[in-house]
Design an enzyme around this catalytic site. Sequence first.
Site, PDB file in Angstrom:
ATOM      1  N   THR A  49       0.701  -1.062   0.181  1.00 57.15           N
ATOM      2  CA  THR A  49      -0.117  -0.081   0.138  1.00 57.15           C
ATOM      3  C   THR A  49       0.840   1.132  -0.017  1.00 57.15           C
ATOM      4  O   THR A  49       0.578   2.146  -0.637  1.00 57.15           O
ATOM      5  CB  THR A  49      -0.820   0.038   1.294  1.00 57.15           C
ATOM      6  OG1 THR A  49      -1.748  -1.292   0.985  1.00 57.15           O
ATOM      7  CG2 THR A  49      -1.838   1.109   1.049  1.00 57.15           C
ATOM      8  N   TYR A 135       4.995 -12.750   5.173  1.00 57.38           N
ATOM      9  CA  TYR A 135       3.707 -12.156   4.265  1.00 57.38           C
ATOM     10  C   TYR A 135       3.320 -13.189   3.282  1.00 57.38           C
ATOM     11  O   TYR A 135       4.364 -13.353   2.386  1.00 57.38           O
ATOM     12  CB  TYR A 135       4.152 -10.832   3.719  1.00 57.38           C
ATOM     13  CG  TYR A 135       2.813 -10.128   3.002  1.00 57.38           C
ATOM     14  CD1 TYR A 135       1.726 -10.560   3.009  1.00 57.38           C
ATOM     15  CD2 TYR A 135       3.300  -9.226   2.165  1.00 57.38           C
ATOM     16  CE1 TYR A 135       0.612 -10.002   2.343  1.00 57.38           C
ATOM     17  CE2 TYR A 135       2.129  -8.362   1.396  1.00 57.38           C
ATOM     18  CZ  TYR A 135       0.812  -8.781   1.672  1.00 57.38           C
ATOM     19  OH  TYR A 135      -0.063  -8.246   1.018  1.00 57.38           O
ATOM     20  N   LYS A 163       1.315 -12.624   8.076  1.00 62.96           N
ATOM     21  CA  LYS A 163       0.145 -11.733   7.428  1.00 62.96           C
ATOM     22  C   LYS A 163      -0.243 -12.675   6.437  1.00 62.96           C
ATOM     23  O   LYS A 163       0.451 -13.037   5.426  1.00 62.96           O
ATOM     24  CB  LYS A 163       0.740 -10.435   6.976  1.00 62.96           C
ATOM     25  CG  LYS A 163      -0.452  -9.670   6.183  1.00 62.96           C
ATOM     26  CD  LYS A 163      -0.035  -8.522   5.571  1.00 62.96           C
ATOM     27  CE  LYS A 163      -1.093  -7.732   4.721  1.00 62.96           C
ATOM     28  NZ  LYS A 163      -0.637  -6.703   4.142  1.00 62.96           N
ATOM     29  N   ILE A 202      -3.806  -6.501   9.267  1.00 59.31           N
ATOM     30  CA  ILE A 202      -2.630  -5.531   8.658  1.00 59.31           C
ATOM     31  C   ILE A 202      -3.530  -4.983   7.656  1.00 59.31           C
ATOM     32  O   ILE A 202      -3.723  -5.491   6.529  1.00 59.31           O
ATOM     33  CB  ILE A 202      -1.370  -6.232   8.248  1.00 59.31           C
ATOM     34  CG1 ILE A 202      -0.736  -6.536   9.504  1.00 59.31           C
ATOM     35  CG2 ILE A 202      -0.427  -4.913   7.571  1.00 59.31           C
ATOM     36  CD1 ILE A 202       0.667  -7.505   9.288  1.00 59.31           C
TER      37      ILE A 202
END
Length: 302
Positions: A49, A135, A163, A202
């Site tokens: 992001t 992740y 995540k 998250i």
Amino acid sequence: MKNIKAASLITAIKTPYNAQGEIDLVTYDKLVAKQIAAGVDGIVVGGTTGEGHLLSWEEHLMLIAHTVHQYSDKLIIVGNTGSNNTREAIKATQNGFAMGMDAALQINPYYGRTSMAGVAAHFNKVLDIGPAFIYNVPGRTGQDLTPDLIEPLSKHKNFIGVKECGGNDRIAYYEKQGIACWSGNDDECYVGRHQFGSHGVISVTSNLVPGLMRTLMDSEDNELNERLQSLMKWLFCEPNPIAINTTLMMTGAVQANFRLPYLALTLEQRQIGFDLLAKLEAAEIVGDKLALLNDSDFNYCS
């Protein structure tokens, strides 16, 4: 490690730009201030992001250093120092911890993919440096990090958790093994938290409505979750972070400046989002206005 694992809402913070396409630290600080005011536990700096993949390492590490200097007493600072290049990930992670970040976000090698044994070796090298979230986002890496890889890694002293974008069944499985998981899918995070036992999320959406996301993580509020579902799904109508970027420009939270190859959502897509945002209270949204914007209002920098 205990404080990090207690964090239930971590925002993957947006990186804003000025008209020349350079990082706009003044606006960045305003965005972070909104997160702090809403009670967010931590932020990921330069994640997907935050367009870490569009930042030079100099910019990326500067942003981590700035964030640590300004906010380390208020937020858990997670630096996205992962890379598909192990040597590069090691150097960036060492630098990030030298600058004072609390944890790293590490991804498996993408595009130039390797074997699962190679992935394990990659993660062990970066875990040796300091605390890290792993992740798992197969839609971006093309490779699912399955339990047979994660479970041995979870024994490493610096492993925080995962995540996980593989869904709530996967999250529930890990949590039953004592492996901490944060949802990587905003639209599933409420159910993941309250029915599947996740540690939290998250989040992308918390850039826009951090207070509402705080409520979703803290309280069983089915009505709020239902109210936000259409918005959360719309925020992923194009690959992230296209929609959240466009949205924060529509609310006046950031200047309407993109770094290519990202382009604004189309007028038709913006209208859908505008109608969804208009149903929220002004105080619930980051930004001080709501405008559809014209195509000509957007500036694109290479």
